[in-house]
Design a protein around this motif. Structure first.
Motif, mmCIF file in Angstrom:
data_model
loop_
_atom_site.group_PDB
_atom_site.id
_atom_site.type_symbol
_atom_site.label_atom_id
_atom_site.label_comp_id
_atom_site.label_asym_id
_atom_site.label_seq_id
_atom_site.Cartn_x
_atom_site.Cartn_y
_atom_site.Cartn_z
ATOM 1 N N PRO A 40 0.607 -1.217 -0.334
ATOM 2 C CA PRO A 40 -0.099 -0.189 0.150
ATOM 3 C C PRO A 40 1.220 1.186 -0.033
ATOM 4 N N ILE A 41 0.070 2.456 -1.006
ATOM 5 C CA ILE A 41 1.147 3.580 -1.265
ATOM 6 C C ILE A 41 0.673 4.866 -0.559
ATOM 7 N N LEU A 42 -0.669 4.546 -0.464
ATOM 8 C CA LEU A 42 -1.532 6.156 0.484
ATOM 9 C C LEU A 42 -0.954 6.104 2.327
ATOM 10 N N GLN A 43 -1.276 7.327 2.536
ATOM 11 C CA GLN A 43 -0.397 7.850 3.427
ATOM 12 C C GLN A 43 -0.997 6.851 4.935
ATOM 13 N N ALA A 44 -0.088 5.681 5.462
ATOM 14 C CA ALA A 44 -0.043 5.316 6.673
ATOM 15 C C ALA A 44 0.077 5.908 8.087
ATOM 16 N N ALA A 45 -0.053 5.571 9.314
ATOM 17 C CA ALA A 45 0.361 6.369 10.305
ATOM 18 C C ALA A 45 2.021 5.840 10.274
ATOM 19 N N PRO A 46 2.958 7.046 10.516
ATOM 20 C CA PRO A 46 3.674 7.266 10.545
ATOM 21 C C PRO A 46 4.950 5.754 11.358
ATOM 22 N N GLY A 47 5.864 5.591 10.003
ATOM 23 C CA GLY A 47 6.606 4.480 10.611
ATOM 24 C C GLY A 47 6.361 3.331 10.614
ATOM 25 N N SER A 48 5.159 3.095 9.821
ATOM 26 C CA SER A 48 4.596 1.474 9.994
ATOM 27 C C SER A 48 5.361 1.348 8.919
ATOM 28 N N LEU A 49 5.289 -0.120 8.995
ATOM 29 C CA LEU A 49 6.365 -0.868 8.106
ATOM 30 C C LEU A 49 5.568 -1.504 7.180
ATOM 31 N N HIS A 50 4.493 -2.148 6.644
ATOM 32 C CA HIS A 50 3.191 -2.828 6.233
ATOM 33 C C HIS A 50 2.389 -1.317 5.137
ATOM 34 N N GLY A 51 1.548 -0.404 6.232
ATOM 35 C CA GLY A 51 1.196 0.241 4.865
ATOM 36 C C GLY A 51 -0.010 0.096 5.194
ATOM 37 N N TYR A 52 -1.063 -1.216 5.489
ATOM 38 C CA TYR A 52 -2.310 -1.601 5.812
ATOM 39 C C TYR A 52 -2.708 -0.225 6.934
ATOM 40 N N ASP A 53 -2.110 -0.041 7.408
ATOM 41 C CA ASP A 53 -3.424 1.070 8.928
ATOM 42 C C ASP A 53 -3.039 2.535 8.005
ATOM 43 N N VAL A 54 -3.756 2.773 6.608
ATOM 44 C CA VAL A 54 -3.936 3.820 5.892
ATOM 45 C C VAL A 54 -4.764 5.456 7.128
ATOM 46 N N ILE A 55 -3.945 6.936 7.151
ATOM 47 C CA ILE A 55 -4.484 7.836 7.886
ATOM 48 C C ILE A 55 -5.245 8.432 7.083
ATOM 49 N N ASP A 56 -4.847 8.691 5.521
ATOM 50 C CA ASP A 56 -5.669 9.749 4.517
ATOM 51 C C ASP A 56 -5.846 8.873 3.315
#
Length: 728
Positions: A40-56
């Motif tokens: 995942p390439i959308l803005q995720a939680a800061p420092g996320s190592l996987h990207g499945y926790d999108v915040i924006d």
């Protein structure tokens, strides 16, 4: 947009973003892939190592290089004849986002209240964060509780962290809140950037994460297909047993777990089932009945994690929560494919009625024909119960042969017949994804290749375990799993092995857990890991190495050449001995060179197969080939491309007449792999076993040799346990 001939999965991290992917573009093109498959390439939680926790959903992740970085990456990939496939997450997002914060502040009056699947009780949503110790403190317009911050005042209530939240979540992860993409406005708002990337031609394919969590996956996929212009799309759908993806889901197929599990079983000896299960039972005291372990595990996780979901579903269905829990625990698959307001599919009716008991029969009818909310919520709850009860509990409790303990796997099903595998391939969607390793697999493909050897050597394995256990023991519920994974991942550092065992023990929930960790037990576990890595496990690993290599190369060849779009998980073009995440998401050294014969042969095989796939039609026909002779069961062979049954001159099994000659078509390939190599070696090799090649001259892309007609397998496989032939 062209459909991929193959993909290469890259795990993006703050330290490995778009610029770093661009740097490996020449390597990937040389490897032979057509598309780079990004996490995942959308803005995720800061420092996320996987990207499945999108915040924006409105921005591309700044740590990766943002929109400008992605555009530059797409241009550089295109210069190397590569394109992008992206992983999207429609089901959920991290709770630390501006929209949910607005909902916490203004409740149902928030313009984002419709975004999230919330159960409002007294106008408030429950947030499960409270633990022991000091309570929350008001700091101006903020309510602080340890690392948490909430708007104050707000329309929410804090509840114990062990309670279920007042919203649908991803599995049992309360920090990931469910989205309502069934609402067209929410779908557009959360997919605006995705659609822009497709419109601009910067992305040519989509991988959809966890569609089972959606209220209406069929409707979502139809909307996605219409808006995307029919771009290549695969879904992360876990299929169990003979379950198949619904024909009315508008996608090209799945991400390939059902393929992975069948390929694994192709290299497992069913004769090893009884001795390995017997040894497992003796050493662990666990039941020999896997299905009973699954049922118990699912009941436990329902009580531990999903009481809130059960109660909400019970209210929607007008049923007793105990009945809801019983029916959820009995579901053998992740979804029943029932859509409110439509007659349920006959297969779904049969499934639900089969698992219903006299106590749950009325509830079963409700979730088939009842109110929309009851029907939908049951569909959205069965997946989390399966994932937590089976993937994250039962698979860590029942493991006679851990190679079979995969996502969507059935660890009590040892082996698959070649004929059955061919029949499965014949029914595959032509553009579905195939895989052997992912960011979510419990073990990498090469770990499974090693462990599959044990099915052919149960007595030798038993003696090795006896010796290690005599020197070192810790917990009978864990030791046998430890020995298998220590062998599979060898050599492994004490730190990596300890981290794996800690996760395994917490998932098993027999002596410690994520909810109630036992510090003393976990300290002892780490000490055990350190001592275990000092035992002479490498001696046994070296003994089985030739057979493990044969399994590894065979599985790789089959996956790369069978129907579908093959995916290579980062680094697995050579050997990789990783365990469950986060171990399998470690940084990859793309400058690495082959360190041994196994590495070199796997890299050669991967690159030649991927390049060959680019020369074959994307949906090239699949034709089973059968060896003849006393060792015929040890070969799996098939042809791809412009080859008809008549070209085999009547030499297919079960035919005798000779077809008339015809012009030789181009673009054809034959794949041949060795199965069950230990038994093959013990019987003295291939002997006089032969394989009839389709008409034409065939070039082995691994050795340079040329063949035609009927070939002795002892000759074809004399240098490698696999052969990859192209017609010239």
């Amino acid at each position: 947009m062209s459909k991929p001939t193959s993909t290469y999965r890259v795990q993006l991290t703050p330290g490995f973003g778009f610029a770093q992917v661009a740097e490996i573009a020449p390597y990937l093109r040389e490897l032979g892939v057509s598309h780079v498959y990004l996490s995942p390439i959308l803005q995720a939680a800061p420092g996320s190592l996987h990207g499945y926790d999108v915040i924006d959903h409105s921005s591309i992740r700044a740590e990766f290089g943002g929109a400008a970085g992605l555009r530059e990456l797409a241009e550089q990939l295109a210069a190397h004849d590569l394109a992008i496939v992206m992983d999207i997450v429609p089901n959920h997002m991290n709770t630390e986002n501006a929209q949910f914060r607005s909902v916490l502040k203004d409740g149902t009056a928030s313009p984002y209240a419709s975004w999230f699947d919330i159960e409002w009780v007294g106008g408030k949503v429950a947030l499960p964060v409270l633990g022991d110790g000091a309570g929350p403190k008001v700091d101006g317009d903020v309510l602080r509780y340890y690392e948490h911050e909430y708007p104050h005042p707000g329309h929410y209530r804090l509840v114990p962290f062990t309670d279920g939240p007042g919203y649908r979540r991803f599995f049992d992860v309360s920090s990931l809140i469910g989205l309502r993409v069934e609402d067209p406005a929410v779908l557009f708002a959360t997919h605006e950037v995705i659609f822009w990337l497709l419109d601009e031609g910067l992305v040519e394919g989509l991988r959809v994460d966890h569609p089972d969590g959606l209220a209406d996956p069929r409707g979502y996929l139809e909307s996605l297909r219409q808006r995307s212009g029919g771009v290549w799309t695969v879904v992360e759908k876990i299929l169990i047993g003979e379950e198949r993806l619904p024909d009315d889901w508008a996608c090209d197929g799945t991400t390939g777990y059902e393929v992975l599990n069948r390929i694994t079983r192709l290299f497992v000896d069913p004769a090893g089932a009884d001795p390995l299960i017997g040894q497992f039972v003796r050493r662990t005291g666990q039941s020999a009945d896997y299905r009973a372990v699954v049922a118990r595990s699912k009941r436990e996780v329902i009580e531990l994690f999903f009481t809130g979901e059960v109660e909400r579903l019970a209210r929607a269905a007008g049923a007793d929560p105990a009945e809801v829990a019983e029916l959820l625990a009995a579901m053998p698959v992740y979804r029943a494919y029932v859509t409110p307001g439509e007659p349920p599919p006959p297969a779904s009716v049969e499934l639900i009625e089969e698992i219903a008991t006299p106590k749950t029969r009325e509830l079963a009818q409700t979730i088939l024909y009842g109110p929309a909310e009851a029907v939908t919520r049951f569909q959205q709850t069965t997946g989390p119960v399966m994932a937590k009860g089976v993937e994250d509990t039962a698979l860590y409790r029942w493991y006679p042969l851990a190679a079979l303990n995969e996502v969507g796997g059935e660890p009590d099903v040892f082996g698959i017949e070649v004929k059955e595998f061919h029949e499965f391939c014949a029914g595959m969607r032509p553009h579905t994804m195939t895989t052997l390793s992912t960011h979510d697999t419990k073990r990498s493909e090469d770990v499974r290749a090693r462990l599959s050897v044990l099915s052919e050597m149960p007595q030798e394995w038993a003696r090795a375990v006896e010796g290690w256990s005599a020197a070192l023991s810790f917990d009978p519920h864990l030791d046998y799993l430890a020995w298998q994974n220590l062998l599979g991942a060898w050599p492994i550092t004490p730190e990596r092995f300890a981290d794996y065992l800690l996760k395994a023990a917490r998932e098993a929930k027999t002596r410690t857990s994520w909810v109630k960790p036992d510090a003393a037990y976990e300290k002892g576990l780490r000490e055990f890991a350190v001592q275990a890595t000092q035992l002479p496990v490498g001696e046994f690993a070296a003994e089985i190495e030739p057979y493990a290599m044969a399994n590894s190369l065979g599985a790789k060849l089959v996956q790369l050449m069978m129907p579908g779009v093959p995916d290579v998980y980062q680094g697995n073009e050579m050997t990789d001995f990783s365990l469950v995440d986060p171990d399998n998401r470690r940084p990859v050294d793309f400058g690495r060179r082959p360190a041994n014969v196994w590495d070199a042969t796997k890299l050669l095989l991967t690159s030649q197969a991927l390049r060959l796939r680019r020369r074959l039609p994307p949906a090239a026909p699949y034709l089973p080939l059968f060896a003849t002779g006393e060792a015929e069961e040890h070969a799996i062979a098939f042809a791809r491309g412009c080859i008809g049954a008549q070209e085999l001159g009547g030499r297919e099994r079960g035919t005798s007449q000779r077809a008339p000659k015809r012009a030789r078509p181009s673009n054809a390939a034959v794949a041949v792999a060795t199965r069950l190599p230990v038994r093959l070696a013990r019987r003295g090799g291939w002997a006089a076993t032969t394989l009839m090649l389709p008409p034409g001259s065939w070039h082995d892309l691994l050795t340079g040799s040329r063949y035609t007609g009927r070939i002795p397998l002892a000759h074809l496989m004399c240098r490698n346990p696999v052969a990859l032939l192209e017609r010239t």
